[in-house]
Design an enzyme around this catalytic site. Structure first.
Site, PDB file in Angstrom:
ATOM      1  N   TYR A 124       0.842  -1.184   0.000  1.00 18.46           N
ATOM      2  CA  TYR A 124       0.000   0.000   0.000  1.00 18.46           C
ATOM      3  C   TYR A 124       0.888   1.249   0.000  1.00 18.46           C
ATOM      4  O   TYR A 124       1.805   1.366   0.819  1.00 18.46           O
ATOM      5  CB  TYR A 124      -0.921   0.042   1.227  1.00 18.46           C
ATOM      6  N   GLN A 186     -10.295   0.875   2.168  1.00 14.75           N
ATOM      7  CA  GLN A 186     -10.904   0.027   1.140  1.00 14.75           C
ATOM      8  C   GLN A 186      -9.841  -0.733   0.323  1.00 14.75           C
ATOM      9  O   GLN A 186     -10.084  -1.846  -0.130  1.00 14.75           O
ATOM     10  CB  GLN A 186     -11.857   0.828   0.231  1.00 14.75           C
ATOM     11  N   ASN A 209      -2.541   6.440   6.666  1.00 18.49           N
ATOM     12  CA  ASN A 209      -3.165   7.227   7.732  1.00 18.49           C
ATOM     13  C   ASN A 209      -3.858   6.304   8.749  1.00 18.49           C
ATOM     14  O   ASN A 209      -3.777   5.086   8.646  1.00 18.49           O
ATOM     15  CB  ASN A 209      -4.146   8.243   7.134  1.00 18.49           C
ATOM     16  N   SER A 233       6.480   8.696  12.894  1.00 20.84           N
ATOM     17  CA  SER A 233       7.917   8.592  12.667  1.00 20.84           C
ATOM     18  C   SER A 233       8.700   9.388  13.714  1.00 20.84           C
ATOM     19  O   SER A 233       8.183  10.327  14.304  1.00 20.84           O
ATOM     20  CB  SER A 233       8.222   9.107  11.270  1.00 20.84           C
ATOM     21  N   GLN A 255      13.254  14.772   9.991  1.00 18.76           N
ATOM     22  CA  GLN A 255      12.257  13.903  10.601  1.00 18.76           C
ATOM     23  C   GLN A 255      10.974  14.684  10.899  1.00 18.76           C
ATOM     24  O   GLN A 255       9.866  14.204  10.671  1.00 18.76           O
ATOM     25  CB  GLN A 255      12.817  13.300  11.893  1.00 18.76           C
ATOM     26  N   HIS A 258       8.007  15.163   8.401  1.00 15.39           N
ATOM     27  CA  HIS A 258       7.141  14.050   7.984  1.00 15.39           C
ATOM     28  C   HIS A 258       5.674  14.311   8.308  1.00 15.39           C
ATOM     29  O   HIS A 258       4.790  13.939   7.542  1.00 15.39           O
ATOM     30  CB  HIS A 258       7.583  12.731   8.631  1.00 15.39           C
ATOM     31  N   ASP A 356      16.754   6.815   4.164  1.00 12.90           N
ATOM     32  CA  ASP A 356      15.370   6.956   3.689  1.00 12.90           C
ATOM     33  C   ASP A 356      15.256   6.662   2.193  1.00 12.90           C
ATOM     34  O   ASP A 356      14.211   6.228   1.720  1.00 12.90           O
ATOM     35  CB  ASP A 356      14.870   8.385   3.943  1.00 12.90           C
ATOM     36  N   GLU A 410       4.298 -36.649  29.213  1.00 11.77           N
ATOM     37  CA  GLU A 410       3.261 -35.668  28.864  1.00 11.77           C
ATOM     38  C   GLU A 410       1.891 -36.332  28.651  1.00 11.77           C
ATOM     39  O   GLU A 410       0.922 -35.649  28.326  1.00 11.77           O
ATOM     40  CB  GLU A 410       3.662 -34.868  27.610  1.00 11.77           C
ATOM     41  N   HIS A 415       1.937 -40.237  20.475  1.00 15.22           N
ATOM     42  CA  HIS A 415       3.265 -39.709  20.131  1.00 15.22           C
ATOM     43  C   HIS A 415       4.342 -40.754  20.417  1.00 15.22           C
ATOM     44  O   HIS A 415       5.269 -40.941  19.636  1.00 15.22           O
ATOM     45  CB  HIS A 415       3.560 -38.449  20.954  1.00 15.22           C
TER      46      HIS A 415
END
Lengths: 424, 424
Positions: A124, A186, A209, A233, A255, A258, A356, A410, A415
């Site tokens: 994305y 979406q 966001n 960030s 920074q 941002h 970056d 156990e 097993h």
């Protein structure tokens, strides 16, 4: 920026708490979007485009012609820059491939791990104030190196129904199989559920966001994995007497620009560097086009004067910064002091923007204190490691008794029997 | 077990869907437990012990005397078995440590990764029908190898306020720093939030019932990481004409005895092996002490007759089994066919219980189809990988232009300026 001079360690825990932003209760909105995409698929996406992006599209899928056009539009200079960045990111991530090492743990018992790509991944890329084609590189390059078969990308269209050409160029260059013009929650819903146009994926990567972040959390209920939890960030800079105040200030601001919710922390052990850096921040911020965002971020930020570099690392480990810049002498000596950080930049010429964009390291990193328990994105994020084992008859003879004793203790007799039946 | 003979590929997607168990809506219960532990801390845990475990404890912390006593109680034979398992698990996981490799991506630009342990980790070991000391080994051994400073363990007490001695012995042997007698969602809440007795941790590992699973999901809202999403255990066995029906049946049952919600899938390409394995399952299940659980599990399970081994792998990749057993000739040739699986067992002597206990591989694995996008627990689960970079002045000169062009195109001028100010 708040200023702390020699703060007591008793106050540190309170200082490292991140600013709490009012997180709106959006889970109902997210659930509604997922339901809408489940029911109406592509039609839901067209409606969301109209509602949120202000554009009625005829197709969600980016066409070959659009990608060709993007390649024509963008400058050779930018292409060259993207290619150099790609080369470095590829080199660094390719070196993360691990060879198969077979371990004979007991005579006749051989165990190893093999790596397999996650077959289908989704990236994305947000729209908004900056066209983050650099994030395309950071996610598509390791996906392609890992061997993911299907690498899809969703990003919102602009008001004319277009995607920024640098995003298209970078995506094509790095092996993205298909691109779709869908943004927000979406897009995450579409990659989670699948629609007529958009295939379902197994893992979703990328920033966004609060709606995108909430949708990625929600997607996990459907069995989809995500890259890591998200947060604003941040950078922490540690400076001693040899640091250059103008450089430190530039890093803090890169920074801060941002977003309003970014946080920057500056720690110095030298009073002159401390004061001059604060002055340089105030001066440089005025020259920035995005200075409103940066100014807001600085209000959540602070500077600390401490006595020793050792104390600075103690504070930094408690803070667990996404980015840590060491503008200090003899930084090699201090590397073992670093416990919690996403990515570390060493010396006066290693600016955060190198990482970056183009040095080769990944810029998708744990923020918000998650550097205590998460790594940044790497080749590992795009693969699974499968364990294999082979026991010869002799191997099972050597190990069988141990397995039988443990299984019996156990209370798991089937097993135990899986061994007994083979050895008798 | 349902039987499918040469099912059409059109039906495979439906076949690989896991049985859906009614998941009770327990999120309110979990939230209430977290609130209770936030407010009353240890006192809440004492009350929960009384309510759920039927015992009023004086202290939640396991004492040194209890651990000593456990060492005295358990047999030398069991200790020896646990030590052999520990040795193998240690060998296999120690080999997962990676050396630091510095990569010069551009002249003067050096990037690398270093590993740091997650400082504080918590292990949950359920009570219930089986005392899972083997899971103590699987989680504490890599935690100790990784260098985690604080390794704590929570497990519910029995009605007399005790913990199974093998759990205590294994925990002490593998470097668990502190043990606490708390079970269920309240144990997860305590490790997430911290109480007077129990320290807060950064990552929580381990299996549990639906309350524990839901609590681990919930814990993530507080910034705690977890090992992986959970689901019922499962195995898929692929057998050809040389497979031994009695062995295949024993492996299927050793998975089925885990619980009523386990699923086992048997695929054969040979009619005789197919029929004889089904008959052997029916025969062997009668001899098991836990045969009620196993019988329930078999009702959710199925056998498939297919034409070719290639088809079997195609089905298996779609299913993405937690455990995959290849009871086939020439298995080496087929390893590249495996795309999605947690752990793979090769040949007629590699029973699943070898990996469950003692061969060296980890038994904490992705179930429920998560083998498509998650790896099992490994040394990596207990560390973060931090990226480092150093740019010399020359390095920044070589890369600066690329960074400036990309930053400007993204509209991030402070990012650009961090380079420009250093180069002018």
């Amino acid at each position: 920026m708040k200023i702390y001079r020699y703060p007591s360690k008793n106050n540190w825990q309170e200082m490292v708490e991140r600013p709490v932003f009012k997180r709106e209760e959006i889970s109902e909105t997210i659930a509604a979007i997922f339901n809408e995409v489940t029911e109406k698929k592509d039609q839901a996406l067209f409606s969301f485009n109209e509602k949120f992006d202000g554009v009625r599209l005829e197709s969600i899928t980016v066409t070959e012609a659009e990608i060709k056009k993007a390649e024509d539009i963008i400058s050779e200079e930018l292409k060259q820059a993207i290619r150099q960045a790609k080369e470095n990111i590829s080199k660094f991530h390719a070196a993360q491939q691990s060879a198969i090492e077979k371990i004979e743990t007991t005579a006749g018992v051989t165990c190893w791990r093999e790596t397999r790509a996650i077959e289908k991944v989704g990236i994305y890329i947000p729209g908004g104030t900056a066209p983050l084609f650099s994030t395309v590189l950071m996610l598509a390059i390791p996906a392609q190196l890992a061997g993911c078969k299907e690498i899809i990308l969703c990003t919102p269209p602009d008001k004319d129904g277009n995607v920024h050409p640098a995003i298209l160029y970078a995506a094509r260059l790095c092996g993205v199989s298909r691109l779709f013009k869908v943004g927000g929650a979406q897009a995450i819903a579409a990659m989670t559920l699948g629609t007529e146009s958009i295939p379902q994926v197994y893992k979703i990567f990328g920033p966004g966001n609060q709606f995108v972040v909430a949708a990625k959390e929600y997607a996990q209920r459907y069995g989809v994995a995500i890259d890591m939890p998200a947060g604003p960030s941040e950078v922490l800079v540690i400076a001693d007497q040899q640091a250059v105040p103008a450089f430190c200030a530039a890093d803090l601001l890169s920074q801060a620009e941002h977003g309003s919710d970014s946080q920057v922390v500056f720690i110095a052990t030298d009073l002159t560097v401390f004061s001059e850096t604060i002055a340089a921040v105030e001066e440089q911020v005025l020259q920035l086009p995005r200075n409103e965002l940066a100014k807001n971020a600085l209000e959540n930020s602070y500077c600390i004067l401490l006595n020793t570099i050792e104390e600075a690392f103690e504070f930094s480990n408690l803070y667990a910064p996404e980015h840590l810049i060491l503008a200090i002498d003899n930084f090699e000596k201090y590397l073992p002091f670093i416990q919690n950080a996403g990515s570390v930049f060493l010396g006066n010429y290693s600016c955060e923007s190198a990482g970056d964009y183009a040095s080769g390291t990944n810029h998708t990193l744990p923020t918000n204190g998650f550097a205590k328990n998460y790594s940044g994105v790497s080749l590992d994020s795009f693969v699974k490691k499968i364990t294999f084992q082979h026991l010869s008859k002799e191997g099972l003879e050597n190990l069988g008794n141990t397995i039988e004793i443990m299984a019996e203790e156990e209370g798991l007799f089937a097993h135990k029997n899986a061994v007994t039946i083979r050895l008798k």
